[in-house]
Scaffold this motif. Structure first.
Motif, PDB file in Angstrom:
ATOM      1  N   GLU A   5      23.508  33.420  46.610  1.00 56.51           N
ATOM      2  CA  GLU A   5      24.417  32.305  46.881  1.00 56.51           C
ATOM      3  C   GLU A   5      25.634  32.401  45.977  1.00 56.51           C
ATOM      4  OE1 GLU A   5      23.563  28.030  47.850  1.00 56.51           O
ATOM      5  OE2 GLU A   5      21.717  28.684  46.860  1.00 56.51           O
ATOM      6  N   SER A   6      26.785  32.327  46.578  1.00 54.10           N
ATOM      7  CA  SER A   6      27.994  32.448  45.772  1.00 54.10           C
ATOM      8  C   SER A   6      28.931  31.294  46.024  1.00 54.10           C
ATOM      9  CB  SER A   6      28.739  33.730  46.129  1.00 54.10           C
ATOM     10  OG  SER A   6      28.012  34.833  45.705  1.00 54.10           O
ATOM     11  N   ASP A   7      29.702  31.006  44.997  1.00 60.14           N
ATOM     12  CA  ASP A   7      30.834  30.107  45.137  1.00 60.14           C
ATOM     13  C   ASP A   7      32.012  30.987  45.467  1.00 60.14           C
ATOM     14  OD1 ASP A   7      30.181  27.489  44.674  1.00 60.14           O
ATOM     15  OD2 ASP A   7      30.069  27.776  42.497  1.00 60.14           O
ATOM     16  N   THR A   8      32.454  30.950  46.694  1.00 61.95           N
ATOM     17  CA  THR A   8      33.576  31.796  47.051  1.00 61.95           C
ATOM     18  C   THR A   8      34.727  30.939  47.542  1.00 61.95           C
ATOM     19  OG1 THR A   8      32.058  33.554  47.634  1.00 61.95           O
ATOM     20  CG2 THR A   8      34.301  33.770  48.460  1.00 61.95           C
ATOM     21  N   LEU A   9      35.863  31.169  46.950  1.00 66.23           N
ATOM     22  CA  LEU A   9      37.047  30.411  47.306  1.00 66.23           C
ATOM     23  C   LEU A   9      37.532  30.875  48.681  1.00 66.23           C
ATOM     24  CD1 LEU A   9      39.075  28.420  45.969  1.00 66.23           C
ATOM     25  CD2 LEU A   9      40.320  30.406  45.140  1.00 66.23           C
ATOM     26  N   ALA A  10      37.975  29.941  49.491  1.00 73.27           N
ATOM     27  CA  ALA A  10      38.501  30.308  50.803  1.00 73.27           C
ATOM     28  C   ALA A  10      39.667  31.268  50.619  1.00 73.27           C
ATOM     29  CB  ALA A  10      38.966  29.066  51.539  1.00 73.27           C
ATOM     30  N   PRO A  11      39.844  32.221  51.562  1.00 72.29           N
ATOM     31  CA  PRO A  11      40.930  33.182  51.423  1.00 72.29           C
ATOM     32  C   PRO A  11      42.293  32.509  51.309  1.00 72.29           C
ATOM     33  CG  PRO A  11      39.474  33.820  53.214  1.00 72.29           C
ATOM     34  CD  PRO A  11      39.045  32.465  52.770  1.00 72.29           C
ATOM     35  N   GLY A  12      43.194  33.192  50.639  1.00 64.03           N
ATOM     36  CA  GLY A  12      44.558  32.673  50.532  1.00 64.03           C
ATOM     37  C   GLY A  12      45.021  32.624  49.092  1.00 64.03           C
ATOM     38  N   ILE A  13      46.324  32.749  48.910  1.00 70.75           N
ATOM     39  CA  ILE A  13      46.873  32.686  47.556  1.00 70.75           C
ATOM     40  C   ILE A  13      48.032  31.708  47.526  1.00 70.75           C
ATOM     41  CG2 ILE A  13      48.314  34.763  47.990  1.00 70.75           C
ATOM     42  CD1 ILE A  13      47.955  35.351  44.933  1.00 70.75           C
ATOM     43  N   SER A  14      48.002  30.837  46.516  1.00 68.75           N
ATOM     44  CA  SER A  14      49.078  29.865  46.308  1.00 68.75           C
ATOM     45  C   SER A  14      48.946  29.415  44.856  1.00 68.75           C
ATOM     46  CB  SER A  14      48.893  28.669  47.232  1.00 68.75           C
ATOM     47  OG  SER A  14      47.700  27.988  46.852  1.00 68.75           O
ATOM     48  N   ARG A  70      31.013  45.477  39.876  1.00 70.80           N
ATOM     49  CA  ARG A  70      30.372  45.487  41.179  1.00 70.80           C
ATOM     50  C   ARG A  70      31.087  44.479  42.074  1.00 70.80           C
ATOM     51  NH1 ARG A  70      27.201  48.232  44.740  1.00 70.80           N
ATOM     52  NH2 ARG A  70      26.105  46.814  46.124  1.00 70.80           N
ATOM     53  N   ILE A  71      31.573  44.949  43.214  1.00 72.05           N
ATOM     54  CA  ILE A  71      32.095  44.007  44.207  1.00 72.05           C
ATOM     55  C   ILE A  71      30.945  43.734  45.155  1.00 72.05           C
ATOM     56  CG2 ILE A  71      33.713  43.656  46.116  1.00 72.05           C
ATOM     57  CD1 ILE A  71      35.664  45.520  44.770  1.00 72.05           C
ATOM     58  N   ASN A  72      30.653  42.486  45.471  1.00 70.02           N
ATOM     59  CA  ASN A  72      29.557  42.179  46.379  1.00 70.02           C
ATOM     60  C   ASN A  72      30.026  41.397  47.602  1.00 70.02           C
ATOM     61  OD1 ASN A  72      26.635  42.249  46.915  1.00 70.02           O
ATOM     62  ND2 ASN A  72      26.830  40.024  46.784  1.00 70.02           N
ATOM     63  N   GLU A  73      30.716  40.280  47.366  1.00 69.95           N
ATOM     64  CA  GLU A  73      31.109  39.416  48.479  1.00 69.95           C
ATOM     65  C   GLU A  73      32.095  40.118  49.411  1.00 69.95           C
ATOM     66  OE1 GLU A  73      28.823  36.507  48.659  1.00 69.95           O
ATOM     67  OE2 GLU A  73      30.641  36.193  49.836  1.00 69.95           O
ATOM     68  N   ALA A  74      31.986  39.752  50.696  1.00 72.86           N
ATOM     69  CA  ALA A  74      32.949  40.267  51.670  1.00 72.86           C
ATOM     70  C   ALA A  74      34.286  39.563  51.455  1.00 72.86           C
ATOM     71  CB  ALA A  74      32.449  39.997  53.077  1.00 72.86           C
ATOM     72  N   ASP A 127      44.532  36.826  53.337  1.00 73.08           N
ATOM     73  CA  ASP A 127      43.213  36.993  53.938  1.00 73.08           C
ATOM     74  C   ASP A 127      42.185  37.452  52.894  1.00 73.08           C
ATOM     75  OD1 ASP A 127      41.578  36.812  56.175  1.00 73.08           O
ATOM     76  OD2 ASP A 127      41.679  38.983  56.532  1.00 73.08           O
ATOM     77  N   ILE A 128      42.576  37.361  51.628  1.00 71.70           N
ATOM     78  CA  ILE A 128      41.678  37.790  50.553  1.00 71.70           C
ATOM     79  C   ILE A 128      41.205  36.552  49.814  1.00 71.70           C
ATOM     80  CG2 ILE A 128      41.592  39.009  48.329  1.00 71.70           C
ATOM     81  CD1 ILE A 128      43.750  40.886  49.396  1.00 71.70           C
TER      82      ILE A 128
END
Lengths: 246, 482
Positions: free
Chosen positions: B26-35, B211-215, B83-84
């Motif tokens: 389970e990860s906390d992943t921020l929605a894609p986008g930069i601002s 290590r990169i794991n999340e897509a 998209d990252i």
């Protein structure tokens, strides 16, 4: 041991061998003599399976099996060894490491225990004496900075370590001084026994002063035009190849 | 090669990238986008001091004005920066000790051959494990601390040692340096921080394992190593990522500072997912800025890299030789197989007197791999008696790959001594046949010849890793002969 039947070989579309027949029995030594371009090296490359040497007709039988379709390393593992006319330099690869990889590949093939570094060093040092090589050559990269004579002695060392049943000596005497020639000849004579055969490929009969072939073949234009005993080599020396050309 | 050999090779090519698994966590992943919001979020997550947030924002604003470079000799699809995802962390990552670490994570690192359990660790190597955007564990911290050595994640350093971080962050690579370094300065997440105090020889090898794991996440790590007067340290980083169909961006920044008489040895074994060997789909874009500053007298910085992974690699670990008598070294082995591309090399900037640099670069191209060595040696006016030795060798396996060399030399002081050697060769049919004739099969022969070719560089790696590099080379070369 080795039977070559009506062998035709093409190199890059050019026909080089035009029907060679040979029958080398266990314990025999055959010499193939011929001028440059007669197809001597093509014969050894075809037997060892080098890329681009295509057999277009005929067969090569080793220990009662056709080897024409076998990979070069499989032929080597089956006991065919070639002492190269021009041994290749492999920079950065330690000579001992290379030799151990080769010997272990063979031991693995024979289902024998592979050598570790220490036991191999002991093994190889016992062989070094036979070719009168200094152990410093073991630490160098494969054939790097070796003189012509050192390269040929290194080939002989590999032969002694790999213990082939059929050894092809391709122009082993070229570029050798008299001392090295004697050492190599002694190596060949000591190694030869009733189960081991030699195919000695040479231009001159110089080497044949020190070793005793059972059969001498004369190769001209990709065909064996005459075979005989050792005296044939002497006759050739006296009369030159033109004597046989017609 | 004949039919049967091709068949063996085809099969080998299809073998999977060994590290391509995904950890189900389970990860906390921020929605894609930069601002600016993204940056506020990252900074808050890391409880950073306000000056650091300001520094990030300054970089972000600069980045918006910059253009992605296109001079490098690689081709890749456009990157959609919106998209990252710029932050991803496993939940439950605030631990007091290693025992609390999620077993899934421990398992992941075990699978990668990096046990995080100190008992099981390779002797004398401390590890910082970075998983996506966060450091999840750093081993041997206490022991190192007793020597005065600080080895922790960058995020912790920003909170615990703000004055050191503030002093050195961006001092070697300013945020304005280049497009990707600027992006990193804005959104960097985690990396390692190393501080070796005056006179201390670091008692163990330090290493970070990325290590990169999340897509769909990018990895933007930031590493800072400072070696004070008379100290020395050897540091190694390793990297892997799962197999995914989309490309992932890895844009790291590494800064090294060596004061008087200090030595930093930085080694990299990079094995990011190279993409699908046949279609070229997926794989990591490895766009990294690494630079070391030999700021003190007699200081020494040595980069050793073994680059076998990534779809596209674009990096030039460099040295600024500012201190008199300082020494910069770059030893590199880069391998591009299948559809991989690499544009890599180094820059050596000589400023101080009697400065010396050595560049040994070994490039191996196989399959349809394309590789470029790009190096710059610059001797400034002040650099009396500077010396450089450069050697760039390339080896080609097969006839569908390419090697290119672009050496730039800029000498502004007549007392300089420059030597440059370069070679390109094909792996010889004669060498392969020679090995084959001795009973060694073609795959082993290629490994042996390539390892021999790389020897000068492998000799520079710490011993444990030299073995790893040799093995890695074998794996990466699988199926390259055809």
């Amino acid at each position: 041991m080795l039977e070559v039947k009506n062998l035709h070989v093409e190199v890059e579309g050019k026909q080089i061998l035009n029907g060679i027949d040979l029958n080398v029995k266990p314990g025999e030594m055959h010499a193939i003599m011929g001028l440059n371009g007669s197809g001597k090296s093509t014969l050894s490359n075809a037997i060892t399976g080098r890329e681009n040497y295509s057999v277009t007709k005929g067969d090569i039988i080793y220990k009662n099996e056709s080897i024409v379709e076998m990979e070069p390393n499989e032929r080597a593992l089956a006991g065919i060894f070639m002492s190269f006319q021009y041994p290749t330099v492999i920079p950065g690869v330690n000579n001992t490491y290379f030799l151990r990889a080769a010997v272990n590949a063979k031991r693995k093939y024979n289902k024998q225990k592979e050598y570790d570094a220490a036991s191999f060093l002991k093994f190889v040092k016992s062989k070094l004496k036979e070719v009168e090589m200094d152990s410093k050559y073991l630490k160098r990269a494969v054939n790097e900075g070796f003189s012509g004579g050192e390269k040929k002695r290194n080939e002989m060392l590999q032969l002694l370590c790999l213990e082939p049943e059929l050894a092809i000596m391709d122009e082993t005497d070229s570029g050798l001084d008299i001392d090295a020639l004697k050492i190599i000849s002694k190596g060949i004579n000591n190694y030869k026994n009733k189960d081991r055969s030699f195919l000695v490929i040479t231009h001159y009969q110089r080497l044949l002063k020190y070793i005793e072939p059972d059969v001498v073949h004369v190769l001209i234009d990709g065909k064996i035009i005459k075979s005989g005993g050792k005296e044939l080599a002497l006759e050739l020396e006296e009369k030159g190849y033109s004597w046989l050309e017609s | 090669m004949n039919q049967s050999k091709n068949a063996v090779i085809d099969q080998r090519v299809k073998e999977d990238y060994k590290y391509g698994f995904v950890t189900d966590i389970e990860s906390d992943t921020l929605a894609p986008g930069i601002s600016e919001k993204t940056i506020h979020f990252i900074s808050e997550k890391k409880k950073e001091p306000s000056w650091l947030l300001a520094w990030r924002l300054k970089a972000y604003r600069k980045w918006l004005e910059m253009k992605e470079p296109n001079w490098q000799n690689v081709k890749y699809a456009n990157i959609d920066y919106q998209d990252i995802s710029y932050f991803s962390a496993p939940k439950k990552n605030e631990l007091k000790s290693l025992d609390e670490l999620d077993p899934e994570l421990l398992n992941t690192y075990n699978k990668l051959g990096i046990p995080l359990d100190e008992q099981k660790m390779m002797n004398g190597i401390a590890v910082d494990a970075v998983f996506d955007s966060v450091s999840i564990a750093t081993t041997f911290r206490e022991e190192l601390k007793s020597h005065g050595v600080i080895f922790c994640s960058f995020s912790e350093a920003a909170v615990d040692y703000p004055e050191i971080v503030k002093k050195y962050l961006g001092s070697v690579i300013p945020h304005t340096d280049n497009y990707f370094a600027c992006l990193n300065s804005a959104v960097f997440t985690d990396g390692s921080f190393v501080f070796i105090p005056k006179g201390v020889k670091c008692p163990m090898e330090l290493s970070t394992y990325f290590r990169i794991n999340e897509a769909k996440t990018g990895q933007f790590e930031r590493t800072l190593i400072i070696a004070e007067e008379g100290s020395s340290v050897s540091y190694l980083e390793g990297c892997t990522a799962p197999m995914r169909d989309e490309n992932q961006l890895h844009a790291a920044v590494v800064e090294l500072v060596a004061l008087d008489n200090a030595t930093i040895k930085y080694s990299t074994v990079q094995n990011w997912y190279p993409g699908n060997p046949e279609t070229g789909e997926g794989g990591i874009y490895n766009f990294v800025t690494k630079r070391g500053l030999c700021s003190g007298k007699n200081s020494r910085i040595s980069w050793t890299q073994v680059e076998t992974g990534s779809a596209v690699t674009w990096k030039y670990p460099s040295c600024i030789l500012k201190g008199d008598n300082s020494v910069g070294e770059f030893y590199s082995v880069a391998l591009t197989n299948n559809l991989q591309q690499a544009d890599t090399g180094t820059k050596m900037i000589h400023i101080g007197k009697n400065t010396k640099s050595t560049i040994i670069s070994k490039g191996i191209s196989a399959g349809k791999g394309q590789q470029t060595y790009r190096g710059e040696v610059k001797i400034m006016k002040s650099a009396d008696n500077a010396r450089n030795f450069s050697q760039c060798d390339s080896i080609l396996i097969g006839d569908r790959c390419g090697a290119h060399t672009f050496p730039y030399i800029d000498v502004r002081n007549q007392s300089a001594t420059m030597e440059h050697e370069a070679s390109t060769s094909k792996i010889g049919e004669d060498q392969l046949f020679y090995c084959n004739q001795r009973g060694i099969d073609t795959e082993d022969a290629v490994s042996m010849i390539v390892n021999g070719f790389c020897k000068e560089v492998f000799n520079e790696l710490p011993m444990e890793f030299a073995m790893e590099a040799t093995k890695l080379m074998e794996v990466s070369l699988e199926g390259s002969v055809g």
